[in-house]
Design an enzyme around this catalytic site. Structure first.
Site, short mmCIF file in Angstrom:
data_model
loop_
_atom_site.label_atom_id
_atom_site.label_comp_id
_atom_site.label_asym_id
_atom_site.label_seq_id
_atom_site.Cartn_x
_atom_site.Cartn_y
_atom_site.Cartn_z
N HIS A 146 -33.03 67.95 81.15
CA HIS A 146 -32.61 68.75 82.31
C HIS A 146 -31.14 68.48 82.63
O HIS A 146 -30.34 69.42 82.80
CB HIS A 146 -33.50 68.43 83.51
N GLU A 147 -30.77 67.18 82.71
CA GLU A 147 -29.40 66.85 83.09
C GLU A 147 -28.40 67.28 82.02
O GLU A 147 -27.33 67.80 82.34
CB GLU A 147 -29.27 65.35 83.39
N HIS A 150 -27.31 70.83 81.99
CA HIS A 150 -26.24 71.17 82.93
C HIS A 150 -24.86 71.14 82.25
O HIS A 150 -23.95 71.86 82.66
CB HIS A 150 -26.21 70.18 84.11
#
Ligand code: NI
Length: 181
Positions: A146-147, A150
């Protein structure tokens, strides 16, 4: 201590591929890490990426400093150690994919079911320029994916297969006390 405003979905910075960090152990990098940490703690985030506070660099932090502190946003999740990960490289292990609920500080008040690779290897550097790598699975692997998304301008709603699995946190989970996000 500097709690930064978290950019919300729609901001161009969240949709941009971030640049690698080239200089380590600098005042500016340490300040960025401190800002990310203060902001993540303030928002009870499981992790945060530099583009979320408007800095388009390949820097993410995630996890908890105190292993006993369950994240109120993910009360049943395994504890992930506090990690500063810069210029990350992810290698997925096997083809196993797992569906799981995700939220994001940049998409406040919402949750969605996102498929993520179950196991992966990640490598990168800390803020001092020390290289490290880990083999992880489950929630830890999910948070990293998820990170790191980004950093490539990808937000989790873009990965939801069925948009019926995307909605408001307090509608999906009426008995859980979610924070602002
Ligand atoms: Ni996020």
């Amino acid at each position: 201590m500097a709690i930064k405003a978290v950019l919300r979905m729609g901001e161009p910075c969240l949709l941009t591929k971030a640049s690698p960090v080239e200089q380590f152990d600098t005042e500016a990098l340490h300040q960025l890490i401190q800002d990310l940490e203060d902001t993540m703690q303030h928002m009870n985030g499981a992790g945060i990426a530099a583009p979320q506070i408007g800095v388009s660099l390949r820097v993410v932090i995630f996890g908890q400093k105190e292993p006993t502190d369950a994240n109120p946003r993910y009360p049943n999740a395994d504890t992930v150690p506090y990690t500063v990960l810069i210029n990350p490289e992810l290698t997925f292990i096997g083809d196993n994919v797992e569906n799981g609920w995700e939220g994001c500080l940049s998409v406040p008040g919402m949750r969605g079911i996102v498929p993520r690779h179950l196991r992966l290897h990640y490598a990168g550097l800390d803020q001092y320029g020390n290289k490290f790598d880990r083999l992880v699975s489950g929630f830890h692997a999910r948070v990293v994916q998820h990170e790191c998304d980004h950093l490539d301008g990808v937000l989790y709603p873009m990965r939801i297969i069925n948009l019926k699995d995307f909605g408001y946190s307090d509608v999906f989970f009426p008995n859980q006390d979610f924070q602002d996000d």
